[in-house]
Each structure stands twice: as structure tokens, then as C-alpha cells.
Design a protein around this motif. Structure first.
Motif, PDB file in Angstrom:
ATOM      1  N   GLY B  91     -22.040 -56.610   5.146  1.00  0.00           N
ATOM      2  CA  GLY B  91     -21.062 -57.595   4.693  1.00  0.00           C
ATOM      3  C   GLY B  91     -21.470 -58.997   5.149  1.00  0.00           C
ATOM      4  O   GLY B  91     -22.238 -59.152   6.094  1.00  0.00           O
ATOM      5  N   SER B  92     -20.922 -60.025   4.474  1.00  0.00           N
ATOM      6  CA  SER B  92     -21.376 -61.395   4.758  1.00  0.00           C
ATOM      7  C   SER B  92     -21.071 -61.813   6.201  1.00  0.00           C
ATOM      8  O   SER B  92     -21.828 -62.578   6.802  1.00  0.00           O
ATOM      9  N   GLU B  93     -19.987 -61.305   6.778  1.00  0.00           N
ATOM     10  CA  GLU B  93     -19.648 -61.701   8.159  1.00  0.00           C
ATOM     11  C   GLU B  93     -20.693 -61.211   9.166  1.00  0.00           C
ATOM     12  O   GLU B  93     -20.841 -61.766  10.256  1.00  0.00           O
ATOM     13  N   ALA B  94     -21.463 -60.174   8.758  1.00  0.00           N
ATOM     14  CA  ALA B  94     -22.494 -59.637   9.646  1.00  0.00           C
ATOM     15  C   ALA B  94     -23.646 -60.620   9.832  1.00  0.00           C
ATOM     16  O   ALA B  94     -24.494 -60.439  10.699  1.00  0.00           O
ATOM     17  N   PHE B  95     -23.660 -61.672   9.021  1.00  0.00           N
ATOM     18  CA  PHE B  95     -24.730 -62.671   9.139  1.00  0.00           C
ATOM     19  C   PHE B  95     -24.231 -63.945   9.823  1.00  0.00           C
ATOM     20  O   PHE B  95     -24.849 -64.988   9.760  1.00  0.00           O
ATOM     21  N   ASN B  96     -23.088 -63.816  10.467  1.00  0.00           N
ATOM     22  CA  ASN B  96     -22.502 -64.916  11.221  1.00  0.00           C
ATOM     23  C   ASN B  96     -22.436 -64.462  12.670  1.00  0.00           C
ATOM     24  O   ASN B  96     -21.425 -63.926  13.126  1.00  0.00           O
ATOM     25  N   PRO B  97     -23.523 -64.658  13.449  1.00  0.00           N
ATOM     26  CA  PRO B  97     -23.619 -64.050  14.782  1.00  0.00           C
ATOM     27  C   PRO B  97     -22.435 -64.431  15.683  1.00  0.00           C
ATOM     28  O   PRO B  97     -22.052 -65.605  15.756  1.00  0.00           O
ATOM     29  N   ALA B  98     -21.851 -63.433  16.336  1.00  0.00           N
ATOM     30  CA  ALA B  98     -20.701 -63.660  17.234  1.00  0.00           C
ATOM     31  C   ALA B  98     -21.115 -63.292  18.650  1.00  0.00           C
ATOM     32  O   ALA B  98     -21.608 -62.196  18.897  1.00  0.00           O
ATOM     33  N   GLU B  99     -20.919 -64.246  19.579  1.00  0.00           N
ATOM     34  CA  GLU B  99     -21.308 -63.997  20.963  1.00  0.00           C
ATOM     35  C   GLU B  99     -20.064 -63.653  21.774  1.00  0.00           C
ATOM     36  O   GLU B  99     -19.097 -64.413  21.783  1.00  0.00           O
ATOM     37  N   ARG B 100     -20.058 -62.490  22.399  1.00  0.00           N
ATOM     38  CA  ARG B 100     -18.951 -62.168  23.315  1.00  0.00           C
ATOM     39  C   ARG B 100     -19.370 -61.058  24.280  1.00  0.00           C
ATOM     40  O   ARG B 100     -20.126 -60.158  23.912  1.00  0.00           O
ATOM     41  N   GLY B 101     -18.896 -61.197  25.525  1.00  0.00           N
ATOM     42  CA  GLY B 101     -19.182 -60.200  26.557  1.00  0.00           C
ATOM     43  C   GLY B 101     -20.662 -60.012  26.811  1.00  0.00           C
ATOM     44  O   GLY B 101     -21.106 -58.884  27.041  1.00  0.00           O
ATOM     45  N   GLY B 102     -21.427 -61.097  26.759  1.00  0.00           N
ATOM     46  CA  GLY B 102     -22.858 -60.982  27.037  1.00  0.00           C
ATOM     47  C   GLY B 102     -23.656 -60.329  25.930  1.00  0.00           C
ATOM     48  O   GLY B 102     -24.768 -59.855  26.144  1.00  0.00           O
ATOM     49  N   ARG B 103     -23.054 -60.288  24.724  1.00  0.00           N
ATOM     50  CA  ARG B 103     -23.762 -59.677  23.604  1.00  0.00           C
ATOM     51  C   ARG B 103     -23.718 -60.604  22.390  1.00  0.00           C
ATOM     52  O   ARG B 103     -22.790 -61.404  22.253  1.00  0.00           O
ATOM     53  N   ILE B 104     -24.672 -60.432  21.519  1.00  0.00           N
ATOM     54  CA  ILE B 104     -24.597 -61.087  20.215  1.00  0.00           C
ATOM     55  C   ILE B 104     -24.480 -59.999  19.159  1.00  0.00           C
ATOM     56  O   ILE B 104     -25.325 -59.103  19.070  1.00  0.00           O
ATOM     57  N   TYR B 105     -23.375 -60.089  18.397  1.00  0.00           N
ATOM     58  CA  TYR B 105     -23.150 -59.118  17.322  1.00  0.00           C
ATOM     59  C   TYR B 105     -23.605 -59.720  15.998  1.00  0.00           C
ATOM     60  O   TYR B 105     -23.186 -60.818  15.640  1.00  0.00           O
ATOM     61  N   ALA B 106     -24.444 -59.020  15.278  1.00  0.00           N
ATOM     62  CA  ALA B 106     -24.878 -59.461  13.942  1.00  0.00           C
ATOM     63  C   ALA B 106     -25.763 -58.386  13.343  1.00  0.00           C
ATOM     64  O   ALA B 106     -26.402 -57.619  14.068  1.00  0.00           O
ATOM     65  N   ARG B 107     -25.834 -58.351  12.018  1.00  0.00           N
ATOM     66  CA  ARG B 107     -26.790 -57.477  11.342  1.00  0.00           C
ATOM     67  C   ARG B 107     -28.199 -57.912  11.723  1.00  0.00           C
ATOM     68  O   ARG B 107     -28.511 -59.101  11.654  1.00  0.00           O
ATOM     69  N   GLY B 108     -28.973 -56.955  12.197  1.00  0.00           N
ATOM     70  CA  GLY B 108     -30.353 -57.256  12.566  1.00  0.00           C
ATOM     71  C   GLY B 108     -30.516 -57.699  14.013  1.00  0.00           C
ATOM     72  O   GLY B 108     -31.640 -57.885  14.477  1.00  0.00           O
ATOM     73  N   ALA B 109     -29.395 -57.855  14.743  1.00  0.00           N
ATOM     74  CA  ALA B 109     -29.501 -58.323  16.134  1.00  0.00           C
ATOM     75  C   ALA B 109     -30.417 -57.377  16.917  1.00  0.00           C
ATOM     76  O   ALA B 109     -31.291 -57.800  17.671  1.00  0.00           O
ATOM     77  N   SER B 110     -30.203 -56.080  16.708  1.00  0.00           N
ATOM     78  CA  SER B 110     -31.016 -55.071  17.376  1.00  0.00           C
ATOM     79  C   SER B 110     -32.212 -54.673  16.519  1.00  0.00           C
ATOM     80  O   SER B 110     -33.312 -54.490  17.030  1.00  0.00           O
ATOM     81  N   ASP B 111     -31.943 -54.507  15.246  1.00  0.00           N
ATOM     82  CA  ASP B 111     -32.920 -53.912  14.336  1.00  0.00           C
ATOM     83  C   ASP B 111     -33.331 -54.912  13.286  1.00  0.00           C
ATOM     84  O   ASP B 111     -32.757 -54.944  12.224  1.00  0.00           O
ATOM     85  N   ASN B 112     -34.241 -55.750  13.565  1.00  0.00           N
ATOM     86  CA  ASN B 112     -35.255 -55.753  14.597  1.00  0.00           C
ATOM     87  C   ASN B 112     -35.541 -57.200  14.995  1.00  0.00           C
ATOM     88  O   ASN B 112     -36.505 -57.510  15.650  1.00  0.00           O
ATOM     89  N   LYS B 113     -34.589 -58.128  14.573  1.00  0.00           N
ATOM     90  CA  LYS B 113     -34.829 -59.553  14.834  1.00  0.00           C
ATOM     91  C   LYS B 113     -34.783 -59.870  16.325  1.00  0.00           C
ATOM     92  O   LYS B 113     -35.448 -60.792  16.796  1.00  0.00           O
ATOM     93  N   GLY B 114     -33.965 -59.103  17.073  1.00  0.00           N
ATOM     94  CA  GLY B 114     -33.866 -59.337  18.511  1.00  0.00           C
ATOM     95  C   GLY B 114     -35.201 -59.140  19.203  1.00  0.00           C
ATOM     96  O   GLY B 114     -35.682 -60.009  19.934  1.00  0.00           O
ATOM     97  N   SER B 115     -35.833 -58.008  18.940  1.00  0.00           N
ATOM     98  CA  SER B 115     -37.121 -57.730  19.575  1.00  0.00           C
ATOM     99  C   SER B 115     -38.201 -58.661  19.040  1.00  0.00           C
ATOM    100  O   SER B 115     -39.103 -59.085  19.771  1.00  0.00           O
ATOM    101  N   LEU B 116     -38.109 -58.979  17.751  1.00  0.00           N
ATOM    102  CA  LEU B 116     -39.109 -59.871  17.145  1.00  0.00           C
ATOM    103  C   LEU B 116     -39.080 -61.237  17.833  1.00  0.00           C
ATOM    104  O   LEU B 116     -40.123 -61.760  18.273  1.00  0.00           O
TER     105      LEU B 116
END
Lengths: 437, 437
Positions: B91-116
Motif C-alpha cells: 500500500g502507498s503508506e508503506a512507502f512513507n517511512p515511520a520512525e518509532r521505538g528505535g525502528r523504521i517501518y516501511a516496505r523494503g526497510a528490511s528486504d533489502n534496502k536496509g542492508s543495501l
């Protein structure tokens, strides 16, 4: 005044009435033709009233009415004649009867308006020549045969008294070959329709959704459940359900000889199957005597938006590596005497419960098989009359390869049923359906 | 100047750049996002240029480009790092990174843009603190991983020289658990996708169309052909194809002990499977070490207009008593080292040709399995570094339960491949995908 002269005298009238009925698009599988079904029923009622019959419409559950008529006879014996006035769907030109080469081509000409009107006209000729009928005659003309006779059981059950008869004639089975040889089918196979269902809820720990197929080692796959269940139902082409064949009646060698004599009928079937190579004579025995267990559909996993005609093309190349969450299969079994569909269902259920406990079974519909022994006096009389009428030894089959609601009649009315119809053999449901005049 | 202080100093800049990349909807499975894939590739090129890398786009067959970068090192040894910048649909909101509790929530945050981005920023810190890299580094950032890496083979083959390396690091496998324990997956299962097809043309005498099921005794049913073929592929839950398990590598008891130690990972999988009851520790061994043979779809007969979500309801009650004219099934096999997909396909083909000659087989796609022995120096180094970095003994799995195009890399480049990524373990492809800062 002979029967023959009365027939010749009235032939044009008879054919005119027949064509009037053929023009009515009494298609029972399509709701839009409900009005034409009623029109056909009304027309038949009028015909019966002209014979002097007591007439009624028998209805059940909002279905098309069955036309009932009753005529007294010289003896206290009674014959019930069954036929149906509804037809399969067809193009509009199929309801514009065309006469050529001694035939009338039209939807329903053979199946079953031809035989239905022949019964009415035969009764008219008998009454005109003899002044009376030898036995009481009851007529049951159904309007839903082509959609599986969904209300016939209820109509029979609620009108037992009215329909009571010593013998039953089914004027829908069998027919006459192109060469003019009568075909007598002395019964019908039974049928049992079941559904096999599996979904991921059958795995205690995984409700609902499909999962990535990397989880295949730890989740149950409903497709495998169904495939294994179905595969277990057969072995070497035979049904592997314990007890399935227990009640299959032995057919004596004379009956087998009758089937063998009827092997020319295969040429009509090969036409129906578009079979190019020749069918071996043994195949007719298979068609008539073998109970079957046939998967008529199976679906599981990612089959959305699948359109049947193009499916192989459409599906090739698509990939979705999931463990599906569901699978369904439908099976029809054609049963032969004396297999009882309820008993067979119990056997299949026990088999599936034991071999594939994750699969749910559901019974959709069933009909008992029926077969009048060919040595029964009623069968012997039918064969003799057919021979006298057509001047040819008839082909006699212990039963049709197909099934139909009329197999209910002998069970509900507790009377033997024979068959004889004048429909052209092997043309039913075809665009080229015709009847010989 | 310590690594740590440079990281702290630049953290906001790094996170800002990361979020910029997260906002790009680089969805490779949907053509409409082709522009955003190029935008992501351009952004990564700029990042690499800032590092001083020589940069190129590697393209094949009209697919999304892979970004290649090269940085010299102090020694003549070279490391190739693989990651991907494309993501699964969301969904479109998944491309609007949200930072909370020491985490960033977003599509691709883990798979795989974070590691990249972590790879890019780590290189930046190394260069800033040390002034040079210890080894030459080549970077291969793919843009089609989420659609099965259709062009990766071609990209690897046509750029062997460019990509040449002594060792490969896959920054996409494994990850870090919620509790902060690193997970190292030292390889991937292979995959083999096949189609089984049967239609009535496989019966020599009956071309084309479905027929009335009263003909079941004399015509071949394509559904039965497929069902029997599939059922014959398994026995007691194991693959019954002769030779299928011949090349499965023995895993030593120490490796088994590693898997057992990693059994807490099951809790992440149980979340993914929505499994309510507890998974037994043995299941992890199954997931990692068992080759699979999974039916992911089957369809035959009257399944037209079938819509998947409602299918069970829709299909129940419908009746069409035919012998179907077609059936298709799709099977995916996950293979473990050293099963060779081409050899397995030959074995399956021989099996089907023998047991179900009417069934046509087609190979859709395949990937080899890959596994770096956990005693390999590169594996030992990876495990040590992970332990030092996270201060916890890592979970080590001989291979992932899944498959991916990156298993091609060690074969084409003839170099050992290890894995390490900072993605949150078990959140890939979920709406709640996040990464720890």
C-alpha cells in the motif's frame, strides 16, 4: 376401418400438431423460457382433453409442471406412460421444424416430443378404430427432464395414488436407428455425485491462507490430500473402494449375447464421441455394464480468472509458488443394478475417512439404477411388439449407459418399467436432431 | 577517529538517505513502477559515486538495471557484495517511512534496502576512518529479485570479468531477530518448477472436446492421468521418484546441533504461518534440510469463471457430469545440496514417462541449491564477525528454506558465498516490515 387407414387419413393433422409443439421453445434449463414451458404444458393438456382424458397439472417446488392425463380402459389393468416435453437449449432455427427426406428436423423432434406426440396420436387412433382402450392408461409428461428432473421425486411421492399402475412404459429411452431397427434399453444406470473438499483448516495448526511453498515441509497441502484421496479410489482402472462391486448383478450369457448383437450401435456412439478409429465390440459391454467413477472437475491453488476454453495457454508460464489453502474435486459415479447409491456413498465415505482423514466428503445427488430383466414378461412383450412394428429384430440393451430421473418411477410406483420410443437413436442434443415420419 | 564516532556523527545523514530510498516505490513485479526502479537505481549510483566508486548499470533483456560499483582496496583480494533495491508490492503508506521505538517501518526497510544502504554507509565509514578499504569491493545491487531475478543469470554471465571476486557476501539472506541475535543462512535451496499437462488428445481416438460422463468407461480422463501421475510421485510423504534423494548431502551432527540451537527461530515462522499450536523443534530441521515436492495448483474440467477467494462456495452445488478434456498441474520442488535441478528433472521425466505416459511434462524454471559448508573459513569468519558485532552467538542455518536467484552467483563466479544482513528476521513481505536503527 384399420389403424393404418386412420393414421394415413389423419397424418397431416397429426404432423401439424407435432410441429406446433416443436415450435414452442420449452427449454427447461433456462429461466427465460418458463412461459414457453407453460405454453407446451397447456398445449398437451388440450390434446389430452380432446382424447377425453381427465387432465391435471402436477407441480412441485416452483418447477415446470408435469402434465397428467387419465383414460379408462376395457380391463382393470393400468399402464403408465412417461415422456417429457422440455428440451435442451438450441439456436432459434432449431425451433422452426424443417421437413425433408421423410424426416422432421428440430430441437426435441427425437428427444422427446416425437415420442410424446406419438403416444397421444396412437391413443387417438386406438380410440377411433376400437372405440375403447384395452387397458387403463395414465400419462405423465414431465417438463424438467433436461435439467435433471429436480422435482420428479416429489411429484411421484405426492401423487402415488394418481399414478398407480401395473406397468410403466418409458417413452424416452432407446429409439430407432437410421436403418430402422428399434433399440430397447431396459433400464438406466444410477448416479452418485460427490464432492471432495480440503482446505488448510483441515491441518489443525494452519487455518486459512495459502503460505509460501518454502513451508511445504511443515504444512499440509490440500491439493495433495485430494490427489491422494482420489488416487486411492482406483487401482488398475477399477474402483478400489472395498465392497464397491459387491452388489453388481451378474449378467447371464444370453444377455451378453444380446449386447454383442447390438454392437452396430457403436457406430452411433463413435459419432457422438468424434471417434476416428473403430471401437471394439467389447466397448459396448463396458458402456452398458461397467459402473464408473469419474472425476469431472478438480481445482486447487492459484486458478483465479481461469477461463476454460483458453486455460492451458493461459495457465502455462504463470508461477505462484505457494502451498494452496484449498482444493475441491467432483466425482460422478454411474452405478449398475443392484448398486445402491446410499450404500455406495457409505463405502466411499468409510474409504476416504480411513485413507484421507483430512478430506471432507459431500453427497450432491443420487439416483438408483434400474434394469428390467430381459426375460421379464413385460420386456419380452416390448421386444415382440418392437419386432412386429418395425419388422426387424430389435437391439436390446439391459440398460442405457446414462442415468435419468425416470429410474425413480419403478421404485416409487413399485411397478416394472420397460422402454420404447420412436426417437432417432444417437441424435439427442445434437444440432442435427431429427425424427423419421 | 573511531568507526563508532563517525557513525554517530553521520547517523542523521545516513538515515535521511535511507529514507529517501525507502520513499521510492521500486516495485519490480508491477510494470507501472518501471520509472521508480530507474529512480532507485540512479539514487544508488549517486551514492556509489560519492564513495568514489566506478559505477555502471548492468542491463539484460529490458529488465530493471542492476547497479554495479567498484572500489579499490589495499590488497589484491576482492569481495563481491550482493543486495537488491526492488521491493514487493504494498500500500502507498508503506512507502512513507515511520520512525518509532528505535525502528523504521516501511516496505523494503528490511528486504533489502536496509542492508543495501548499510553496506554503502559501512564503506563510507571505513574510507573516512581508515582512508582505504582492506580489500577491493565490488557491488552488485539487483532490481528484480522480488520477481524471481529473471535476468540475473544473463547479467552474471555477460559480466563475469567485471564481477570476478575471491569471495561473495549476500547481504539479503538471514537477518537479526527481534531480540538482537544475528541469523546466518549459509545458502539457499534450489528450485525446480514443472507443469504436468494432459488433454484428451492424449487418447488416440478422442480429440478435443469434453464428452458426457456416461462415456467414462471408454474414454481416457485427463484428470485421472494427472492425479495418478502426481500421486505416483509420492509415497508416505516422501518423493517416490527413483534417485531423487541420491545426491542429498549428508549433514554432520555438528551442523544438526547448530540447527537445533536455532530452534527459537521457529517462533518467527509460526508467526508467518499463523500457527497457533507450538512447532516442534524437529520442524526447523525439516524446513532447512528436506527437499520438497509441492503441488501449487491443479485444475481440470468445468472450472470456468472460478474466482479463487470464493471458490469453495461457488463451486459447491454446480454439476456438470462430463469427462473433462484437459487437466493441468504445477509443481515446485525445493532442492537441497547437491541435488541438480537438471538431473532431478530428468529423473521426474523418466518417472512420469514410465508411470503416466499420457502426461506431458514441461520445465518452467530452475535454480541450483547452494550451501557454504559451515566449517569453510569464509563461514567461520562470518560467524565470528556476527558474534563480535552483536555480542551474541548467532543462529546458523546451513541454508535458507527458500530459494533465490542469488544462488547463481557462486556457480557463475566460481567463488564461495556467505551471507549477512541486518534485516529484521521474519518480517519480509509483511505490512509490519521494519528495521532496527
Amino acid at each position: 376401418m384399420s389403424y393404418e387407414s386412420v393414421i394415413q387419413e389423419n397424418l397431416n393433422v397429426f404432423l401439424g400438431e407435432f410441429k406446433r409443439l416443436l415450435r414452442v421453445r420449452s427449454i427447461s434449463a433456462d429461466e427465460r423460457y418458463a412461459g414457453e414451458l407453460e405454453e407446451a404444458a397447456a398445449f398437451i393438456q388440450d390434446e389430452l382433453r380432446e382424447l377425453g382424458a381427465v387432465v391435471r397439472l402436477l407441480k412441485a417446488g416452483g418447477g415446470a409442471p408435469a402434465v397428467f392425463g387419465e383414460l379408462e380402459g376395457a380391463s382393470d389393468r393400468t399402464l403408465l406412460v412417461y415422456a417429457h416435453y422440455d428440451v435442451q437449449p438450441a439456436g432459434s432455427e432449431a425451433f422452426n421444424p424443417a421437413e425433408r427426406g421423410g424426416r422432421i428436423y428440430a430441437r426435441g423432434a427425437s428427444d422427446n416430443k416425437g415420442s410424446l406426440m406419438a403416444v397421444i396420436h396412437a391413443l387417438r387412433v386406438l380410440l377411433e378404430v376400437d372405440g375403447h382402450l384395452p387397458v387403463g392408461v395414465r400419462l405423465l409428461f414431465e417438463g424438467e427432464e433436461e435439467r435433471g428432473s429436480p422435482h420428479l421425486a416429489e411429484i411421484l411421492e405426492s401423487n402415488r395414488r394418481l399414478l398407480e399402475a401395473d406397468e410403466v412404459l418409458c417413452a424416452d429411452l432407446g429409439g430407432v436407428t437410421e436403418g430402422g431397427t428399434p433399440v430397447i434399453e431396459l433400464g438406466l444406470k444410477g448416479i452418485l455425485l460427490i464432492e471432495l473438499l480440503a482446505d488448510s483448516s483441515s491441518h489443525p495448526s494452519v487455518p486459512g491462507e495459502e503460505v509460501h511453498s518454502s513451508f511445504a515441509p511443515v504444512v499440509a497441502n490440500p491439493c495433495w490430500l485430494i490427489i491422494d484421496a482420489l488416487a486411492s479410489l482406483r487401482e488398475d482402472g477399477r474402483v478400489a473402494v472395498e465392497g464397491f462391486y459387491d452388489d453388481v448383478e451378474e449378467v447371464d450369457s444370453e444377455a451378453l449375447a444380446l449386447i454383442e448383437k447390438a454392437s452396430p450401435l457403436l457406430s452411433y456412439l463413435s459419432g457422438e464421441l468424434e471417434i476416428k478409429s473403430e471401437l471394439k465390440p467389447e466397448l459396448l459391454r463396458e458402456l452398458v455394464l461397467s459402473p464408473t467413477l469419474n472425476v469431472n472437475m478438480i481445482a486447487g491453488g492459484h486458478v483465479a480468472e481461469l477461463q476454460e476454453p483458453r486455460c492451458l495457454q493461459e495457465l502455462r508460464g504463470r508461477v505462484k509458488t505457494i502451498v494452496p489453502s484449498w482444493c475441491i474435486a467432483k466425482v460422478d459415479m454411474r452405478l449398475v443394478p443392484s448398486q445402491d447409491p446410499d450404500e455406495i456413498y457409505r463405502l466411499v465415505e468409510a474409504h476416504v475417512r480411513k485413507r484421507a482423514p483430512g478430506v471432507r466428503l459431500r453427497k450432491q445427488a443420487s439416483l438408483k439404477p434400474y434394469r428390467l430383466p430381459w426375460t421379464h414378461p413385460l420386456a419380452e412383450r416390448t421386444i415382440r411388439v418392437a419386432k412386429e412394428t418395425y419388422g426387424k429384430e430389435p437391439y436390446v440393451l439391459p440398460n442405457s449407459r446414462a442415468s435419468g430421473g425416470m429410474s425413480l418411477i419403478p421404485y416409487v410406483l413399485k411397478a416394472p418399467m420397460t422402454s420404447f420410443s420412436i426417437g432417432a437413436y444417437g441424435v439427442a442434443h445434437k444440432p442435427s436432431e431429427y425424427i423419421r415420419i
